[in-house]
Write a protein that holds these residues in place. Structure first.
Motif, short mmCIF file in Angstrom:
data_model
loop_
_atom_site.label_atom_id
_atom_site.label_comp_id
_atom_site.label_asym_id
_atom_site.label_seq_id
_atom_site.Cartn_x
_atom_site.Cartn_y
_atom_site.Cartn_z
N VAL A 31 29.87 -21.98 -7.60
CA VAL A 31 28.73 -21.97 -7.19
C VAL A 31 28.79 -23.24 -5.78
CG1 VAL A 31 27.46 -21.27 -9.06
CG2 VAL A 31 27.41 -23.80 -8.45
N ASP A 32 27.75 -23.12 -5.08
CA ASP A 32 27.41 -24.34 -4.06
C ASP A 32 26.85 -25.35 -4.96
OD1 ASP A 32 26.60 -25.99 -2.46
OD2 ASP A 32 25.81 -24.81 -0.86
N LEU A 33 27.68 -26.45 -5.28
CA LEU A 33 27.16 -27.47 -6.05
C LEU A 33 25.94 -28.22 -5.53
CD1 LEU A 33 27.56 -28.34 -9.09
CD2 LEU A 33 28.80 -30.24 -8.03
N LEU A 34 25.78 -28.29 -4.39
CA LEU A 34 24.61 -29.09 -3.59
C LEU A 34 23.39 -28.23 -3.53
CD1 LEU A 34 26.21 -30.67 -0.53
CD2 LEU A 34 25.68 -31.67 -2.51
N ASP A 35 23.62 -26.92 -3.49
CA ASP A 35 22.47 -26.07 -3.71
C ASP A 35 22.01 -26.00 -5.16
OD1 ASP A 35 20.73 -23.72 -2.68
OD2 ASP A 35 21.95 -22.60 -4.07
N GLU A 36 22.83 -25.91 -6.08
CA GLU A 36 22.35 -25.71 -7.42
C GLU A 36 21.81 -27.14 -7.69
OE1 GLU A 36 22.14 -24.61 -11.33
OE2 GLU A 36 22.63 -23.58 -9.64
N ALA A 37 22.25 -28.44 -7.45
CA ALA A 37 21.87 -29.34 -7.76
C ALA A 37 20.28 -29.74 -7.29
CB ALA A 37 22.47 -30.75 -7.33
N SER A 38 19.88 -29.01 -6.22
CA SER A 38 18.69 -29.23 -5.63
C SER A 38 17.45 -28.65 -6.60
CB SER A 38 18.29 -28.44 -4.25
OG SER A 38 18.75 -27.19 -4.40
N ARG A 39 17.93 -27.88 -7.60
CA ARG A 39 16.86 -27.22 -8.40
C ARG A 39 16.77 -28.00 -9.78
NH1 ARG A 39 19.03 -22.49 -5.88
NH2 ARG A 39 20.84 -22.29 -6.98
N HIS A 40 17.44 -29.11 -9.67
CA HIS A 40 17.55 -29.90 -10.84
C HIS A 40 16.80 -31.31 -10.86
CE1 HIS A 40 20.23 -27.61 -13.50
NE2 HIS A 40 20.67 -27.19 -12.42
N SER A 41 16.35 -31.83 -12.09
CA SER A 41 15.75 -33.19 -12.04
C SER A 41 16.79 -34.35 -11.26
CB SER A 41 15.42 -33.59 -13.60
OG SER A 41 14.93 -34.79 -13.61
N LYS A 42 15.55 -35.28 -10.58
CA LYS A 42 16.11 -36.35 -10.13
C LYS A 42 16.44 -37.40 -11.00
CE LYS A 42 14.53 -34.87 -5.40
NZ LYS A 42 13.37 -35.66 -4.41
N LYS A 43 15.96 -37.47 -12.30
CA LYS A 43 16.04 -38.45 -13.23
C LYS A 43 17.49 -38.16 -13.95
CE LYS A 43 11.82 -39.81 -12.93
NZ LYS A 43 11.45 -41.24 -12.23
N CYS A 44 18.10 -39.55 -14.28
CA CYS A 44 19.37 -39.70 -14.99
C CYS A 44 19.35 -38.87 -16.18
CB CYS A 44 19.62 -40.95 -15.33
SG CYS A 44 21.29 -41.46 -15.84
N PRO A 45 20.32 -38.03 -16.35
CA PRO A 45 20.31 -37.16 -17.61
C PRO A 45 20.44 -38.17 -18.93
CG PRO A 45 22.57 -36.73 -16.37
CD PRO A 45 21.32 -37.41 -15.44
N LYS A 46 19.85 -37.73 -20.16
CA LYS A 46 20.17 -38.58 -21.12
C LYS A 46 21.13 -38.04 -22.20
CE LYS A 46 15.35 -40.10 -21.15
NZ LYS A 46 14.27 -40.51 -21.85
N VAL A 47 22.53 -38.31 -21.87
CA VAL A 47 23.72 -37.68 -22.74
C VAL A 47 24.30 -38.53 -23.61
CG1 VAL A 47 23.98 -36.04 -20.67
CG2 VAL A 47 25.29 -38.16 -20.75
N GLY A 48 23.67 -39.85 -23.94
CA GLY A 48 24.47 -40.62 -24.77
C GLY A 48 25.65 -41.20 -24.46
N VAL A 49 25.86 -41.65 -23.10
CA VAL A 49 27.16 -42.10 -22.75
C VAL A 49 27.42 -43.20 -23.47
CG1 VAL A 49 28.27 -43.27 -20.98
CG2 VAL A 49 27.17 -41.18 -20.57
N GLN A 50 28.56 -43.42 -24.00
CA GLN A 50 29.15 -44.69 -24.77
C GLN A 50 30.11 -45.60 -23.97
OE1 GLN A 50 27.90 -45.71 -27.90
NE2 GLN A 50 26.14 -43.96 -27.32
N PRO A 51 30.26 -46.72 -24.01
CA PRO A 51 31.29 -47.73 -23.35
C PRO A 51 32.52 -47.14 -23.60
CG PRO A 51 29.56 -49.07 -24.54
CD PRO A 51 29.52 -47.70 -25.03
#
Length: 508
Positions: free
Chosen positions: A137-157
């Motif tokens: 896909v065109d990732l920029l176009d796909e991104a425009s349809r998603h939330s502007k809030k940081c995803p909560k994915v449980g990133v660990q150090p």
């Protein structure tokens, strides 16, 4: 609590919302725009199957989306693998295969290479930034349809954040892995040992952001300063941007600095805003640094000694230390880095003696990807990392490099490994033997030089052999010179003696 790469991104975004963060050509992005776009890109990647723990390759030259794309991977808990667009197709294939990448994100100017990689690697999914191709896909176009809030994915150090390819001292591609914590520690290393950054500062990036230059993005982000990006180095455009954007910091390889000093527009340029000229990707030729200091002043120059495995500053040479007797030194050890000089068995050498530099600190890599034997070879049991560089401390505590434990050539800031080039040359039907060495050069530091013995009755030319190599490896690896000889110097056991060969060539 251990600070992560993601923590630092979030803090910079919260503190500096409406300030300009990124400049590329006429385009500008604020901290909020970078933050929101990177969150949208992270969500988009997740919706397409690249989630926490995934490995995603980034095929991009310097551009407006370089930083948002990097930050998106961090926010998504993705292990990003930046790949240098200058490398050959076969090198790119190997990098993606070695790191088990099933997703590639590419910039529009590299669609041909992305297409070739998709053809070479079964199952590879390719997403463009502003363009799309079959299966992606065109990732920029796909991104425009998603939330502007940081995803909560449980990133660990301890999550892997970036895998950086290096050939180290062996000439074999290796993938050094940095975690969320170790990359945050790199940022701290710069604050503790290097330049002081203020909100109105700006750094100009013309060297590739996937190399040392990109390490400075996060410290400038945290302080609310601007990252000004060029697609590549052009001396005139570089001088013009320093003046237009009131650039305060630059990171340069020796070749860039010399080209700048030699440009006709240099002497008329207003460089008064420039406070920090940082270098360290390869040894700086003494005539170049002496000329630069005479024209720009000693107070502007900072040198670092580091490796992909341990960025950025293992040791640093500060402006006040840019005096004649120390211009060949790496500098003093960084305050957050431990350094030992050891013998081949890993034992400390006596004071005043040369030894291999071993290092330990929070900014070193976690290890090489999928290489247990190599990790066992390069790490001591107590967490020390071998650098394969030989050094010595002087009586004032400054570290000096004496030699490499390999025959690596550094040309224009890029590492070239003789065996790789030799293997290509030896495939030519006219070549019987060859040796590739680096010869000193005032512009490139070293130039790749092939010394060739032809088979009896065979003929070839310099241009033919250079073109033969250039067709199979990255352009910067091809020989700039080919010297034909009747025999190569050998050791007593029949190995080519590179040291003697270099001495003979230098004498002639």
């Amino acid at each position: 609590m251990t600070t992560s790469y993601l923590d630092l991104i979030n803090r910079g975004a919260q503190h500096h919302r409406d300030r300009t963060a990124i400049v590329f050509g006429d385009a500008r992005l604020t901290f909020t725009e970078v933050d929101e776009l990177s969150s949208q890109l992270a969500h988009a990647l997740g919706s397409l199957g690249a989630n926490r723990g995934s490995t995603v390759a980034l095929l991009m030259n310097n551009g407006l989306y370089s930083v948002p794309m990097d930050f998106a991977c961090v926010k998504g808990g993705i292990n990003r693998v930046p790949i240098n667009s200058r490398l050959s197709l076969s090198e790119h294939v190997r990098m993606l295969m070695d790191t088990h990448c099933q997703t590639l994100v590419f910039a529009p100017d590299l669609i041909e290479r992305a297409t070739a990689l998709q053809e070479q690697i079964p199952g590879l999914v390719t997403h463009g930034l502003g363009v799309s191709m079959e299966g992606g896909v065109d990732l920029l176009d796909e991104a425009s349809r998603h939330s502007k809030k940081c995803p909560k994915v449980g990133v660990q150090p301890t999550d892997y954040a970036v895998t950086l390819f290096t050939s180290g001292t062996t000439g074999t591609l290796k993938a050094a892995q940095h975690t969320q914590a170790s990359y945050a520690a790199v940022c701290q290393n710069i604050f503790q040992n290097f330049i002081d950054i203020a909100p109105d500062d700006s750094m100009l990036h013309a060297a590739s952001l996937i190399h040392a230059s990109g390490v400075f993005v996060l410290p400038f982000w945290l302080r609310g300063a601007r990252t000004v990006i060029m697609p590549g180095f052009d001396p005139l455009a570089y001088l013009q941007l320093i003046q237009k954007e009131k650039i305060t910091s630059v990171n340069m390889v020796p070749t860039m600095l010399q080209m700048l000093l030699d440009h006709p527009s240099f002497h008329g340029a207003d460089l008064s805003s420039l406070r920090h000229i940082i270098y360290g990707a390869s040894p700086m030729p003494r005539p170049v640094i002496e000329k630069a200091i005479s024209l720009l002043g000693q107070h502007r120059f900072w040198q670092y000694f580091g490796q992909t495995e341990f960025p950025l500053a293992i040791a640093a040479l500060r402006p006040e230390d840019h005096v004649p007797e120390l211009l060949g030194a790496c500098g003093r050890p960084s305050i957050d880095v431990e350094i030992r000089l050891v013998d081949e068995a890993g034992n400390d050498v006596p004071d005043g003696k040369e030894g291999e530099i071993a290092v330990r600190g929070p900014s070193m890599m976690a290890g090489y990807f999928n290489a247990p034997a190599l990790n066992q070879e390069m790490f001591f049991d107590d967490g020390w990392l071998r650098t394969r560089d030989v050094g010595i401390f002087d009586e004032r505590g400054f570290l000096h490099l004496k030699d490499r434990t390999s025959d690596m050539i550094i040309s224009g800031g890029y590492n070239v490994y003789p065996r790789e080039v030799e293997d290509v040359l030896l495939a030519h039907p006219a070549v019987a033997e060859c040796a590739v060495v680096g010869l000193k050069d005032p512009k490139w530091v070293e130039v790749v030089t092939a010394v060739v013995v032809l088979k009896p009755g065979q003929v070839s030319t310099e241009s033919e052999l250079i073109n033969f190599v250039a067709a199979q490896v990255a352009s910067y690896k091809k020989p700039q010179k080919v010297i034909f000889v009747s025999a190569l110097p050998k050791t007593l056991i029949g190995k080519i003696n590179r040291r003697v060969l270099r001495e003979e060539l230098a004498a002639s």
